[in-house]
Design a protein around this motif. Structure first.
Motif, PDB file in Angstrom:
ATOM      1  N   GLU A 150       0.747  -1.346   0.149  1.00  7.61           N
ATOM      2  CA  GLU A 150       0.078   0.039   0.049  1.00  7.61           C
ATOM      3  C   GLU A 150       0.831   1.153  -0.115  1.00  7.61           C
ATOM      4  N   ARG A 151       1.911   1.111   0.595  1.00 10.71           N
ATOM      5  CA  ARG A 151       2.691   2.621   0.958  1.00 10.71           C
ATOM      6  C   ARG A 151       4.241   2.303   0.498  1.00 10.71           C
ATOM      7  N   CYS A 152       4.559   1.104   0.098  1.00 12.62           N
ATOM      8  CA  CYS A 152       5.816   0.846   0.011  1.00 12.62           C
ATOM      9  C   CYS A 152       6.014   0.111  -1.387  1.00 12.62           C
ATOM     10  N   TYR A 212       7.679  11.900   2.392  1.00 13.30           N
ATOM     11  CA  TYR A 212       8.982  11.372   2.851  1.00 13.30           C
ATOM     12  C   TYR A 212       9.068   9.936   2.397  1.00 13.30           C
ATOM     13  N   PHE A 213      10.342   9.631   2.292  1.00 14.86           N
ATOM     14  CA  PHE A 213      10.753   8.298   2.003  1.00 14.86           C
ATOM     15  C   PHE A 213      11.825   7.925   2.613  1.00 14.86           C
ATOM     16  N   VAL A 214      12.247   6.564   2.734  1.00 18.84           N
ATOM     17  CA  VAL A 214      13.309   5.871   3.475  1.00 18.84           C
ATOM     18  C   VAL A 214      13.608   4.712   2.207  1.00 18.84           C
ATOM     19  N   THR A 256       7.197   4.942   1.840  1.00 14.73           N
ATOM     20  CA  THR A 256       6.667   6.462   1.737  1.00 14.73           C
ATOM     21  C   THR A 256       5.626   6.728   2.834  1.00 14.73           C
ATOM     22  N   SER A 257       5.660   8.159   2.945  1.00 14.43           N
ATOM     23  CA  SER A 257       4.806   8.474   4.220  1.00 14.43           C
ATOM     24  C   SER A 257       4.287   9.999   4.109  1.00 14.43           C
ATOM     25  N   PHE A 258       3.426  10.558   4.566  1.00 12.05           N
ATOM     26  CA  PHE A 258       2.986  11.950   4.626  1.00 12.05           C
ATOM     27  C   PHE A 258       3.326  12.463   5.931  1.00 12.05           C
ATOM     28  N   GLN A 263       7.908   7.293  10.079  1.00 15.60           N
ATOM     29  CA  GLN A 263       6.827   6.753   9.784  1.00 15.60           C
ATOM     30  C   GLN A 263       6.894   5.676   8.405  1.00 15.60           C
ATOM     31  N   ALA A 264       7.754   6.276   7.541  1.00 14.35           N
ATOM     32  CA  ALA A 264       7.870   5.604   6.264  1.00 14.35           C
ATOM     33  C   ALA A 264       8.652   4.391   6.661  1.00 14.35           C
TER      34      ALA A 264
END
Length: 744
Positions: A150-152, A212-214, A256-258, A263-264
């Motif tokens: 979902e976010r990665c 944001y990203f890691v 990823t994160s907002f 959180q990412a």
């Protein structure tokens, strides 16, 4: 020997047929459909690797995306990156994106310098996987692969055995103060991108907004550095890169994160706890199969199944989840809140059919989606019409009212209904700031939230005058429908006086009917008829004739709730049907744009359902194809696809908030939908074929059906619809007529 060989052959054929029968639904999806401009049109889609409703979508980047340009175009021959994007449609912008690109040789950071050639015969595109071979400058190849959650995302780059190997991470673009930093000990590149391409459209600056990203590497990089240090500080770095040995495979995962970099990283830990590309891919394939297999079809070729399942894939992408770990960033007050959220509601498009499709195939999401709109209302003052992720003021009307009314009508209770009433009431009764001094131009920059532009005049005159407000004629008709929706919310809440008030006001559409033209016609503030406008109204003359992306022909049947009133205004059903004939034969139906989507079904209201049956089959054949160029017009967050899916099943929600579906012509011999209740909706079309498009008779649960309508309750109970089809029109259901709205 012959007998043994024959047995082996039969066994082989049986195994082949068994394999074909067991083919999973996701294998039919071709995410490249809609990515190429063709003789049919251009769908503006991208080959996303993402789960249903995924927060971040991953796609190869063949060009630098921006408003009006998507990341991937089938006609391009080079790839400059693999982007985690949030761009939902071609005419919307991206925000908070991050891009990765493998390369060999010298460092090349600009998209033009780093792009590498590829060929479509070396490309694999599925919802759960994308793979491609990139040609390097020295004649070798890099094999790039992607899968996602979902976010990665997890990416895998197989480098050639010679030359330096590198993975570039682009945090932002020139002129954008992005940030990237390197942590060699943890094999990480982290950062953020504050870019919002649509920032000029909304009223808010949102200084806290960041994507944001890691980025984590399984293998230990030889070296890692940042680049693009405009002022010598890390705060202005545009990106970073990690270098590996020649011939290595670099396994990369991206969170990823907002909310934050932490959180990412947390999203990665929860969604990709292991370094297993195949495991992540398998989970994504399973997620898609669970959704896609809820629809089954018999009597369709593999090519037709590809068209259908690709449409369902497109329809299940939006709205996208916008919350993480029980919290979400609000682009309406620039703060973080507890709860669940969604964004990318293309509501002017999707309220027509896409949202109705989700009530059938993703009902578990509806309460959260409505709640998200209500949270936006609390945080920004209004429910948005096109959040991306904040207010953008794109398109007209307040059709979130329709989404709320549809959810109420269909019995969804997992949202605050009192708050929903407050939100729709404000839409209907409170003019936006500056309503008497602004024209509310399409995509006008830096304005307050538009809501119902021209509402002040609408309340005073019963219509919005073309000499005071842009797109006034379309606004009047669409606001009338929204008033009907508000009336339904009031009725469900037991607010009888409000119900009667808004039901009466929902008949304002009738003020624009010009009997001399036999069409809807805008009015000026002194009550005179405005110029009718051209066949495709342009931005320059919207203020004169008052239409939105259309003309009087495109909007005359726009009051979705008041077709009975239109029949009366036109002088009866025969005149209504004759005017529809002129609409189609005169070339006025423009299916790539949403105001025309319900027109093929309107003959049901006028007592000539056989014309609906022929027309919707004709539109489906002309506007939807099977390859990269097979979509006529922007998919608009699933609306074009939802039209095809409903039409294939044989019914369509002309008035989506009514809970009624108008019957067309089922396209296949048998289609079933597995409902969340455990019930099965079954649509059988006996003698169905491309020529046998006309319904001769019908039954509902083995009882005669003599109306061209099926209701939400009948579907949810597990309806069995059986049609007998034939090559000639019949009088089936021709005696049915809609009820006239009475506000007495």
């Amino acid at each position: 020997m012959f007998i043994r060989s024959l047995c082996l052959l039969v066994g082989s054929l049986f195994a082949t047929f068994a394999f074909a029968a067991e083919r999973d639904a996701v294998s039919y999806v071709n995410p490249l459909i809609g990515t190429q401009k063709s003789a049919i049109g251009y769908g503006g889609t991208m080959p996303f690797v993402t789960p249903p409703f995924g927060m971040t979508n991953w796609t190869p980047q063949t060009r630098q995306n921006k408003i009006s340009i998507t990341s991937y175009n089938y006609d391009d021959s080079t790839i400059s990156g693999f982007i985690g994007t949030h761009q939902p449609a071609i005419w919307m912008g991206d925000y908070g994106y991050v891009t990765l690109m493998p390369q060999t040789g010298e460092l090349r950071t600009s998209p033009e310098d780093r792009k590498l050639p590829f060929r479509h015969d070396k490309e694999t595109s599925r919802p759960d996987y994308y793979g491609v071979f990139l040609d390097t400058p020295d004649g070798n190849k890099i094999h790039a692969e992607m899968t996602a959650t979902e976010r990665c995302a997890m990416l895998r780059f197989h480098f050639p055995k010679s030359g330096a190997a590198r993975v570039l991470v682009e945090a932002s673009r020139p002129g954008v103060s992005g940030y990237a930093t390197v942590d060699m000990q943890d094999h990480e590149i982290t950062g953020y991108n504050p870019h919002r391409m649509d920032a000029h459209l909304g009223p808010y600056k949102l200084p806290n907004f960041k994507g944001y990203f890691v980025v984590q590497f399984k293998q230990t990089p030889i070296a890692a550095r940042t680049y693009g240090m405009d002022d010598g500080t890390a705060q202005s770095s545009r990106g970073a890169y990690a270098e590996f040995g020649a011939g290595e495979t670099a396994d990369v995962r991206v969170g990823t994160s907002f909310l934050s970099i932490d959180q990412a990283r947390s999203n990665l830990e929860h969604e990709m706890p292991e370094w297993s590309f195949e495991a992540v891919k398998q989970r994504l394939q399973t997620a898609w199969n669970e959704k896609l297999s809820r629809m089954q079809v018999s009597g369709a070729t593999d090519q037709e199944k590809t068209r259908l399942y690709t449409a369902l894939y497109h329809a299940l992408l939006y709205p996208r989840i916008f919350s993480e770990g029980g919290h979400y960033y609000s682009a309406f007050d620039d703060q973080v809140h507890a709860g669940e959220s969604y964004t990318a509601y293309s509501i002017w498009d999707t309220f027509r059919a896409e949202n109705s499709l989700l009530t059938l195939l993703a009902p578990e999401r509806i309460d959260g989606m409505i709640t998200a709109l209500l949270q936006n209302y609390k945080e920004g003052g209004w429910m948005p019409k096109w959040p991306n992720p904040s207010y953008t003021n794109i398109m007209i009307g307040t059709h979130a009212d329709s989404l709320v009314a549809e959810a109420v009508r269909k019995g969804f209770h997992g949202f605050d209904r009192e708050l929903a009433w407050q939100a729709v009431y404000k839409d209907a009764m409170t003019p936006p700031d500056g309503d008497l001094t602004r024209r509310w131009l399409d995509r006008e920059e830096h304005t307050p939230y538009e809501a119902r532009g021209g509402l002040t005049y609408y309340k005073q005159l019963g219509f919005i005058p073309t000499d005071k407000t842009d797109e006034a004629s379309s606004r009047t008709l669409e606001d009338s429908y929204d008033d009907w929706c508000v009336a339904q919310v009031a009725k469900a809440a037991g607010r009888e006086e409000d119900y009667r008030f808004f039901l009466h006001r929902s008949l304002n559409d009738r003020h624009l009917y010009n009997p001399e033209l036999g069409l809807m016609n805008g009015k000026t503030s002194d009550g005179r008829w405005a110029p009718i406008g051209g066949p495709r109204d342009t931005p320059g003359n919207r203020s004169v004739s008052g239409w939105t992306e259309g003309d009087a022909w495109a909007y005359t049947w726009a009051p979705l709730h008041d077709q009975a009133g239109l029949i009366q205004l036109m002088g009866g059903a025969e005149a209504y049907d004759a005017k529809l004939d002129h609409h189609f034969t005169g070339g006025h139906n423009v299916h790539p744009n949403e105001p025309s989507h319900h027109y093929g079904y309107l003959y049901d209201f006028g007592g000539q359902p056989w014309k609906t049956q022929a027309k919707v089959r004709e539109i489906a054949a002309a506007e939807y194809g099977y390859d990269a160029g097979g979509l006529d017009g922007d998919d608009d967050c699933g609306q074009m696809s939802a039209w095809l899916l409903f039409t294939a099943m044989g019914f369509y929600p002309v008035n989506p908030a009514s809970g009624e579906f108008m019957i067309g012509s089922p396209m296949y011999s048998n289609m079933t939908l597995k409902l969340s209740t455990g019930k099965i909706l079954q649509i059988e079309a006996e003698n169905n074929s491309p020529k046998n498009v006309y319904i001769q008779s019908a039954t509902l649960n083995d009882k005669p059906l003599d109306r061209p309508v099926i209701t939400w309750e009948e579907i949810q109970a597990g309806a069995k619809l059986h049609f007998v089809m034939g090559p000639q029109p019949s009088r089936w259901a021709s005696d049915w007529r809609p009820n006239l709205i009475s506000d007495k």
